[in-house]
Design a protein around this motif. Structure first.
Motif, PDB file in Angstrom:
ATOM      1  N   LYS A 222      -7.703  -3.028   2.207  1.00 36.38           N
ATOM      2  CA  LYS A 222      -6.413  -2.856   1.827  1.00 36.38           C
ATOM      3  C   LYS A 222      -5.698  -1.481   1.849  1.00 36.38           C
ATOM      4  O   LYS A 222      -6.417  -0.655   1.215  1.00 36.38           O
ATOM      5  CB  LYS A 222      -5.792  -3.579   0.494  1.00 36.38           C
ATOM      6  CG  LYS A 222      -4.231  -3.786   0.631  1.00 36.38           C
ATOM      7  CD  LYS A 222      -4.113  -5.041  -0.315  1.00 36.38           C
ATOM      8  CE  LYS A 222      -2.559  -5.598  -0.337  1.00 36.38           C
ATOM      9  NZ  LYS A 222      -2.119  -6.771  -0.818  1.00 36.38           N
ATOM     10  N   GLY A 223      -4.826  -1.162   2.758  1.00 32.93           N
ATOM     11  CA  GLY A 223      -4.663   0.374   2.816  1.00 32.93           C
ATOM     12  C   GLY A 223      -5.318   1.032   3.783  1.00 32.93           C
ATOM     13  O   GLY A 223      -5.450   2.384   3.800  1.00 32.93           O
ATOM     14  N   LYS A 224      -6.066   0.438   4.867  1.00 34.46           N
ATOM     15  CA  LYS A 224      -7.156   0.984   5.581  1.00 34.46           C
ATOM     16  C   LYS A 224      -6.305   2.264   6.463  1.00 34.46           C
ATOM     17  O   LYS A 224      -5.591   2.197   6.864  1.00 34.46           O
ATOM     18  CB  LYS A 224      -7.501   0.140   6.588  1.00 34.46           C
ATOM     19  CG  LYS A 224      -8.674   0.408   7.656  1.00 34.46           C
ATOM     20  CD  LYS A 224      -9.896   0.949   7.199  1.00 34.46           C
ATOM     21  CE  LYS A 224     -10.765   1.654   8.053  1.00 34.46           C
ATOM     22  NZ  LYS A 224     -12.033   2.017   7.518  1.00 34.46           N
ATOM     23  N   GLY A 225      -7.211   3.267   6.320  1.00 38.14           N
ATOM     24  CA  GLY A 225      -6.884   4.295   7.248  1.00 38.14           C
ATOM     25  C   GLY A 225      -6.376   5.509   6.398  1.00 38.14           C
ATOM     26  O   GLY A 225      -6.135   6.755   7.014  1.00 38.14           O
ATOM     27  N   VAL A 226      -5.789   5.279   5.269  1.00 41.48           N
ATOM     28  CA  VAL A 226      -5.324   6.379   4.273  1.00 41.48           C
ATOM     29  C   VAL A 226      -5.899   6.412   3.099  1.00 41.48           C
ATOM     30  O   VAL A 226      -6.002   5.349   2.322  1.00 41.48           O
ATOM     31  CB  VAL A 226      -3.497   5.929   4.190  1.00 41.48           C
ATOM     32  CG1 VAL A 226      -2.747   7.095   3.262  1.00 41.48           C
ATOM     33  CG2 VAL A 226      -2.780   5.697   5.460  1.00 41.48           C
ATOM     34  N   SER A 227      -6.628   7.420   2.851  1.00 40.00           N
ATOM     35  CA  SER A 227      -7.760   7.601   1.845  1.00 40.00           C
ATOM     36  C   SER A 227      -7.053   7.084   0.331  1.00 40.00           C
ATOM     37  O   SER A 227      -7.652   6.311  -0.263  1.00 40.00           O
ATOM     38  CB  SER A 227      -8.106   8.898   1.747  1.00 40.00           C
ATOM     39  OG  SER A 227      -7.273  10.041   1.396  1.00 40.00           O
ATOM     40  N   PHE A 228      -5.743   7.607   0.103  1.00 39.64           N
ATOM     41  CA  PHE A 228      -5.287   7.238  -1.273  1.00 39.64           C
ATOM     42  C   PHE A 228      -4.498   6.007  -1.064  1.00 39.64           C
ATOM     43  O   PHE A 228      -4.208   5.547  -2.407  1.00 39.64           O
ATOM     44  CB  PHE A 228      -4.621   8.392  -1.816  1.00 39.64           C
ATOM     45  CG  PHE A 228      -3.258   8.636  -0.875  1.00 39.64           C
ATOM     46  CD1 PHE A 228      -2.009   8.108  -0.883  1.00 39.64           C
ATOM     47  CD2 PHE A 228      -3.105   9.597   0.317  1.00 39.64           C
ATOM     48  CE1 PHE A 228      -0.933   8.064  -0.237  1.00 39.64           C
ATOM     49  CE2 PHE A 228      -2.058   9.793   0.978  1.00 39.64           C
ATOM     50  CZ  PHE A 228      -1.018   9.107   0.618  1.00 39.64           C
ATOM     51  N   MET A 229      -4.639   5.223  -0.315  1.00 44.69           N
ATOM     52  CA  MET A 229      -4.010   3.815  -0.280  1.00 44.69           C
ATOM     53  C   MET A 229      -5.013   2.732  -0.285  1.00 44.69           C
ATOM     54  O   MET A 229      -4.898   1.740  -0.847  1.00 44.69           O
ATOM     55  CB  MET A 229      -2.894   3.504   0.879  1.00 44.69           C
ATOM     56  CG  MET A 229      -1.796   4.532   0.944  1.00 44.69           C
ATOM     57  SD  MET A 229      -0.796   4.087   2.716  1.00 44.69           S
ATOM     58  CE  MET A 229       0.675   5.123   2.118  1.00 44.69           C
ATOM     59  N   GLU A 230      -6.135   3.228   0.251  1.00 47.58           N
ATOM     60  CA  GLU A 230      -7.425   2.249   0.201  1.00 47.58           C
ATOM     61  C   GLU A 230      -7.610   1.620  -1.209  1.00 47.58           C
ATOM     62  O   GLU A 230      -7.921   2.349  -1.955  1.00 47.58           O
ATOM     63  CB  GLU A 230      -8.664   2.844   0.993  1.00 47.58           C
ATOM     64  CG  GLU A 230      -8.224   3.223   2.608  1.00 47.58           C
ATOM     65  CD  GLU A 230      -9.350   3.615   3.337  1.00 47.58           C
ATOM     66  OE1 GLU A 230     -10.627   3.785   2.666  1.00 47.58           O
ATOM     67  OE2 GLU A 230      -9.275   3.660   4.291  1.00 47.58           O
ATOM     68  N   HIS A 231      -7.928   0.340  -1.139  1.00 45.21           N
ATOM     69  CA  HIS A 231      -8.459  -0.359  -2.198  1.00 45.21           C
ATOM     70  C   HIS A 231      -7.473  -0.341  -3.406  1.00 45.21           C
ATOM     71  O   HIS A 231      -7.899  -0.556  -4.635  1.00 45.21           O
ATOM     72  CB  HIS A 231      -9.751   0.035  -2.656  1.00 45.21           C
ATOM     73  CG  HIS A 231     -10.867   0.186  -1.584  1.00 45.21           C
ATOM     74  ND1 HIS A 231     -11.441  -0.985  -1.287  1.00 45.21           N
ATOM     75  CD2 HIS A 231     -11.639   0.848  -0.911  1.00 45.21           C
ATOM     76  CE1 HIS A 231     -12.168  -1.040  -0.172  1.00 45.21           C
ATOM     77  NE2 HIS A 231     -12.315   0.391  -0.154  1.00 45.21           N
ATOM     78  N   ASP A 232      -6.325   0.468  -3.196  1.00 44.92           N
ATOM     79  CA  ASP A 232      -5.421   0.468  -4.499  1.00 44.92           C
ATOM     80  C   ASP A 232      -4.176  -0.554  -4.308  1.00 44.92           C
ATOM     81  O   ASP A 232      -3.530  -0.640  -3.339  1.00 44.92           O
ATOM     82  CB  ASP A 232      -5.020   1.826  -4.347  1.00 44.92           C
ATOM     83  CG  ASP A 232      -4.048   2.391  -5.690  1.00 44.92           C
ATOM     84  OD1 ASP A 232      -3.743   1.377  -6.529  1.00 44.92           O
ATOM     85  OD2 ASP A 232      -3.713   3.566  -5.961  1.00 44.92           O
ATOM     86  N   VAL A 233      -4.151  -1.397  -5.383  1.00 46.84           N
ATOM     87  CA  VAL A 233      -3.190  -2.647  -5.181  1.00 46.84           C
ATOM     88  C   VAL A 233      -1.800  -2.026  -5.379  1.00 46.84           C
ATOM     89  O   VAL A 233      -0.744  -2.598  -4.926  1.00 46.84           O
ATOM     90  CB  VAL A 233      -3.643  -3.473  -6.436  1.00 46.84           C
ATOM     91  CG1 VAL A 233      -2.963  -3.072  -7.497  1.00 46.84           C
ATOM     92  CG2 VAL A 233      -2.817  -4.856  -6.094  1.00 46.84           C
ATOM     93  N   LYS A 234      -1.453  -0.625  -5.728  1.00 51.45           N
ATOM     94  CA  LYS A 234      -0.397  -0.221  -5.975  1.00 51.45           C
ATOM     95  C   LYS A 234       0.673  -0.118  -4.659  1.00 51.45           C
ATOM     96  O   LYS A 234       1.593  -0.001  -4.522  1.00 51.45           O
ATOM     97  CB  LYS A 234      -0.085   1.083  -6.821  1.00 51.45           C
ATOM     98  CG  LYS A 234      -0.007   2.231  -5.952  1.00 51.45           C
ATOM     99  CD  LYS A 234       0.003   3.406  -6.806  1.00 51.45           C
ATOM    100  CE  LYS A 234       0.581   4.668  -5.678  1.00 51.45           C
ATOM    101  NZ  LYS A 234       0.812   5.810  -6.441  1.00 51.45           N
TER     102      LYS A 234
END
Lengths: 321, 291
Positions: free
Chosen positions: B252-264
């Motif tokens: 989830k959020g693949k491709g953007v480091s600070f979005m990956e694996h973060d449910v927010k």
């Protein structure tokens, strides 16, 4: 037609539905039935025997039933999704709202054994909310035929419709209400009895009860008009207004909750047009429904010739004030 | 470049095709973030996780184009996880179903480009968004295809959190009962739903065993490996007479480091600063891919 003769030719609307559908489907292999373990209660066994390739069984899975029906319709199939009215319109309501109506796939939703047809089985099996919820969903035509003629015509009309439609059928034999040569049009009510003292506007199997009331009242010199409002949505507003203006008192009758059904639809039409006449909604109150036979339950809530005649007398007294 | 039964992708071109697809995925991510930021609305994490799946479907697998969008023989794609419509919009625009400039109106007053798929948009088969609806619809469309012997295939993208809706399992039973081998379900298995991890909210595993027990033929794939996706999606049906399920393991959020694996980021909208950081990361990936 006399009462005895009428009953000789009477069939359950459900039987007429299945016979009409079978006749249509024999000449059009695009017509399909999808059912949820309801071929027996839907009187679809003859259909399944005659056209096994045109009936799809999904098991007891109403959400799936409606979703699959929408998928089939999207590919050009003429789909009748048949399931007990209570489950079809409650358990699958979101599928009806989204997959059928919002997505505009022309599924023909068929609620069988609706109202209190399954009277003795209790409230789980009563379908007294369906008109209210389907009236509130855009793009859904709602048709509740009264007799065998209306049923056959409604099924033929539904097969031709290019938008979603809900049809509602009960199980009890229905005597004929209309003269040969009557024209049935979705959205246009049918005049069952002429009269100008007050008007009954009834839908589905309650039209027969209201006709009985008209006969009782006639013996007292009261001429009651009776409209069969087979299409609850879109409502024949012109006929409602005309009935109120010409008769001066209106009683609506339905095998449904008083909340959100035919009665409130008619009341809204009258109020918004500024027409104020003595008015009663006869239906099911907002409480747990008694159980028993369909006729016993309806009579308990005043949906019988005698009960409706009494309501009419009360209303006429108000009209005369 | 559909991988219809008659077509085999040239092995010699595999590397070039993979690079092209990889670059496209990054470009899609850049574009969808832009539209989400502009609209100040959207499902960022789930859109980013399914980009590679949509990319491979629309550029390598599905036999559908703007010209054939009404053809009864077209392949059908149904996005049951309607939340990720931003990914679908940019892929459809890229394939020419509508001008990409239309997406400037995303989520605006009276725009047809609402936050979930609708049939008002050319190329979209079904209105979705409420979860647990796509598989039944897909099964119906697949059944009609079988009846009419039209040979088209139906692909349904499911969210993993979505699988808690019981309607999915009803449809799985029906699809297996009718032997719908023209139906493929792809699960975007990113392990997260709005509240947190799927395994904490309502455990799904073992998902492969569940699909198998329901009569489906199942394969797992890295949902960000375009070659693996291409190979698995071009291989359906995996078994004649059974529907196919692809469990695509994604982030989830693949491709953007600070979005990956973060449910927010389930439906988080990036601030200006976050957006700039995200785009810089994605542009760097693009440059890396070109080297």
């Amino acid at each position: 037609m006399s009462g005895a003769a009428a009953m000789e030719t009477a069939k359950a609307n459900l039987d007429v539905f299945s016979e009409t559908l079978l006749a249509l489907a024999r000449s059009n292999r695009n017509i399909l039935v999808v059912t949820s373990d309801s071929r027996g209660s839907g009187r679809l066994v003859p259909f399944a025997k005659a056209l096994p390739e045109q009936i799809i069984e999904v098991g007891i899975a109403e959400q799936n039933l409606v979703g699959i029906a929408a998928g089939l319709a999207s590919a050009g199939k003429i789909v009748f999704a048949v399931s007990p009215g209570s489950f079809l319109t409650a358990r699958s309501l979101e599928q009806i709202k989204n997959d059928v109506c919002y997505s505009d796939h022309p599924v023909k939703l068929v609620g069988i054994s609706s109202g209190v047809s399954y009277g003795a089985l209790g409230s789980t099996h009563h379908s007294l909310h369906d008109l209210a919820v389907l009236r509130a969903i855009p793009n859904c035509t709602v048709v509740v035929p009264a007799d065998n003629f209306e049923t056959a015509e409604a099924v033929k009309a539904a097969a031709e419709m290019t938008h979603p439609v809900f049809l509602r059928f009960g199980k009890r034999p229905m005597p004929p209400l209309h003269r040969p040569g009557t024209t049935f049009t979705v959205g246009k009510s049918l005049l069952v009895r002429e009269g100008n003292d007050l008007a009954f506007i009834a839908t589905g199997e309650t039209v027969v009860q209201a006709a009985g009331a008209c006969d009782l009242l006639a013996q007292e010199g009261i001429s009651a008009r009776l409209l069969s409002m087979h299409t609850v949505k879109p409502l024949d507003e012109e006929a409602v207004l005309q009935a109120a203006q010409e008769c001066g008192a209106v009683i609506t009758v339905e095998e449904h909750s008083c909340a959100g059904g035919l009665g409130e639809a008619c009341a809204a039409v009258l109020m918004q047009a500024g027409v104020s006449v003595p008015f009663r909604i006869v239906g099911f109150p907002d409480e747990e429904t008694v159980s028993g036979s369909q006729l016993d339950i309806m009579a308990y809530y005043g949906i019988s010739p005698e009960g409706l005649a009494e309501t009419a007398r009360t209303l006429l007294n108000r009209k005369r004030l | 470049m559909p991988c219809s039964k008659q077509r085999t992708i040239e092995k010699a071109n595999d590397a070039a095709l993979d690079l092209l697809l990889h670059r496209k995925s990054i470009e899609y991510r850049i574009r969808l973030l832009g539209y989400i930021r502009k609209a100040q609305a959207g499902h960022t994490g789930g859109s980013l996780s399914c980009v590679d799946i949509l990319n491979v479907l629309y550029n390598c697998v599905l036999n559908v184009s703007p010209e054939t969008a009404d053809d009864p023989r077209r392949d059908r794609y149904i996005q049951s996880k309607g939340h990720s419509v931003e990914a679908l919009y940019v892929v459809l625009a890229d394939r020419g179903f509508f001008p990409e400039s239309d997406l400037e109106t995303l989520c605006r007053f009276r725009s047809p480009y609402v936050g979930h798929p609708t049939r008002k948009i050319r190329g979209i088969e079904h209105n979705t968004g409420a979860l647990g609806h796509g598989l039944a619809f897909g099964a119906g469309a697949a059944l009609a295809g079988k009846m009419d012997r039209l040979g088209y295939r139906v692909f349904v993208l499911l969210g993993d959190g979505e699988l808690a809706e019981g309607s999915n399992w009803e449809s799985m039973m029906t699809a297996a009962h009718y032997g719908l081998d023209n139906l493929t379900a792809i699960v975007d298995r990113n392990q997260l739903q709005i509240t947190g991890r799927t395994e904490e909210v309502c455990a799904l595993e073992s998902l492969v065993d569940k699909f198998t027990a329901f009569g489906w033929s199942v394969r797992e794939v890295d949902g960000h490996n375009v070659r693996a996706l291409r190979e698995v999606l071009c291989a359906v049906p995996f078994e004649v007479g059974r529907p196919s399920a692809v469990i695509a393991h994604t982030v989830k959020g693949k491709g953007v480091s600070f979005m990956e694996h973060d449910v927010k980021w389930h439906h988080g909208v990036p601030s200006d600063e976050e957006y700039q950081r995200a785009i810089e990361e994605l542009r760097a990936q693009l440059e890396e891919a070109e080297r």
